[in-house]
Write a protein that holds these residues in place. Sequence first.
Motif, PDB file in Angstrom:
ATOM      1  N   LEU A  18       0.947  -1.098  -0.013  1.00  5.37           N
ATOM      2  CA  LEU A  18      -0.004  -0.053  -0.013  1.00  5.37           C
ATOM      3  C   LEU A  18       0.950   1.276   0.029  1.00  5.37           C
ATOM      4  CD1 LEU A  18      -2.675  -1.310   2.631  1.00  5.37           C
ATOM      5  CD2 LEU A  18      -3.361  -0.805   0.261  1.00  5.37           C
ATOM      6  N   GLY A  19       2.013   0.917   0.767  1.00  3.56           N
ATOM      7  CA  GLY A  19       3.092   2.415   0.981  1.00  3.56           C
ATOM      8  C   GLY A  19       3.455   2.630  -0.498  1.00  3.56           C
ATOM      9  N   ALA A  20       3.978   1.474  -1.037  1.00  6.59           N
ATOM     10  CA  ALA A  20       4.622   1.598  -2.449  1.00  6.59           C
ATOM     11  C   ALA A  20       3.778   2.118  -3.540  1.00  6.59           C
ATOM     12  CB  ALA A  20       5.262  -0.013  -2.834  1.00  6.59           C
ATOM     13  N   SER A  21       2.756   2.032  -3.346  1.00  3.67           N
ATOM     14  CA  SER A  21       1.416   2.477  -4.108  1.00  3.67           C
ATOM     15  C   SER A  21       1.282   3.931  -4.090  1.00  3.67           C
ATOM     16  CB  SER A  21       0.153   1.677  -4.294  1.00  3.67           C
ATOM     17  OG  SER A  21       0.440   0.377  -4.640  1.00  3.67           O
ATOM     18  N   GLY A  22       1.740   4.610  -2.757  1.00  6.38           N
ATOM     19  CA  GLY A  22       1.676   5.656  -2.697  1.00  6.38           C
ATOM     20  C   GLY A  22       0.874   6.422  -1.255  1.00  6.38           C
ATOM     21  N   ALA A  23       0.361   5.343  -0.667  1.00  6.09           N
ATOM     22  CA  ALA A  23      -0.402   5.491   0.547  1.00  6.09           C
ATOM     23  C   ALA A  23       0.781   5.949   1.617  1.00  6.09           C
ATOM     24  CB  ALA A  23      -1.320   4.578   0.998  1.00  6.09           C
ATOM     25  N   ALA A  24       0.311   6.796   2.556  1.00  5.01           N
ATOM     26  CA  ALA A  24       0.919   6.859   3.948  1.00  5.01           C
ATOM     27  C   ALA A  24       0.062   5.625   4.835  1.00  5.01           C
ATOM     28  CB  ALA A  24       0.539   8.375   4.644  1.00  5.01           C
ATOM     29  N   VAL A  25       1.043   5.304   5.687  1.00  2.00           N
ATOM     30  CA  VAL A  25       0.701   3.922   6.172  1.00  2.00           C
ATOM     31  C   VAL A  25       0.777   4.160   7.780  1.00  2.00           C
ATOM     32  CG1 VAL A  25       0.933   1.458   6.563  1.00  2.00           C
ATOM     33  CG2 VAL A  25       1.171   2.542   4.388  1.00  2.00           C
TER      34      VAL A  25
END
Length: 255
Positions: free
Chosen positions: A29-36
Amino acid sequence: MQNLFDLTGRVAVVTGSTKGMGLEMARALGASGAAVVVSGRDRAGAEAAAATLAAEGIAARGIACDIGDVDSVRAFAEQALAAYGRVDALVLNAAAGAAPGSLLAQGPDLFDQAMGGNVRGNLMLVNALAPQMVARGDGAILFMSSIAAKRGSAFLGMYSITKAATDQAVRSLALELGPKGINVNAINPGPVRTEFSREALWGNPEQEARLAAAIPMRRIGEASDVAGLAVLLASPAGRFISGQSIGVDGALSVA
């Protein structure tokens, strides 16, 4: 053309994400741009996992959460919202281990522990974080279920009950929250190689070989096999998928 899997500007909360499937989903999810926001039962473990993701260029915060403790769940929700101001995707991966063995031998304490950690805690976190999704008319909620929800088990009966309840929660929440722009789904993994499953599934090479032989794809799953589906269901690409319990099991559930 819009990147349907782009999560830039979104915030994803992933419970039980200091290792295993939870960490891999948070990473994807983070690699797709989300802050996690990652979590585990203890603060140090959550912060260490967040630091690992941050070293990979992912915006991440670590916050402690014991999914079996209602007060801890509420405090976690408050801290997650304070950290980023919003939650766009909620991934409910944390779980309490349900005792294996005969259902006839398990008393009320074990039942309450299993249901508290696998059902009640997740619903309490949904109750805490869904209202701000409703206010925006947008969001994704993803439960971690299991193919055990769809099959009987003489050894994991209690666990199967909690995961069947999880699948039903998904169906009901999808009907309630769909008109508000929120999709709700479950991932139902089959056997996956994690530390949680080492003793039961793959710690013994002969045992793993027997299990793999029963799976049409002839291997047990890896934590990374689950991560892509989490990204799909949290992203614009999965916006119209809701109320579903989707197997990630190498076709074991249809064998």
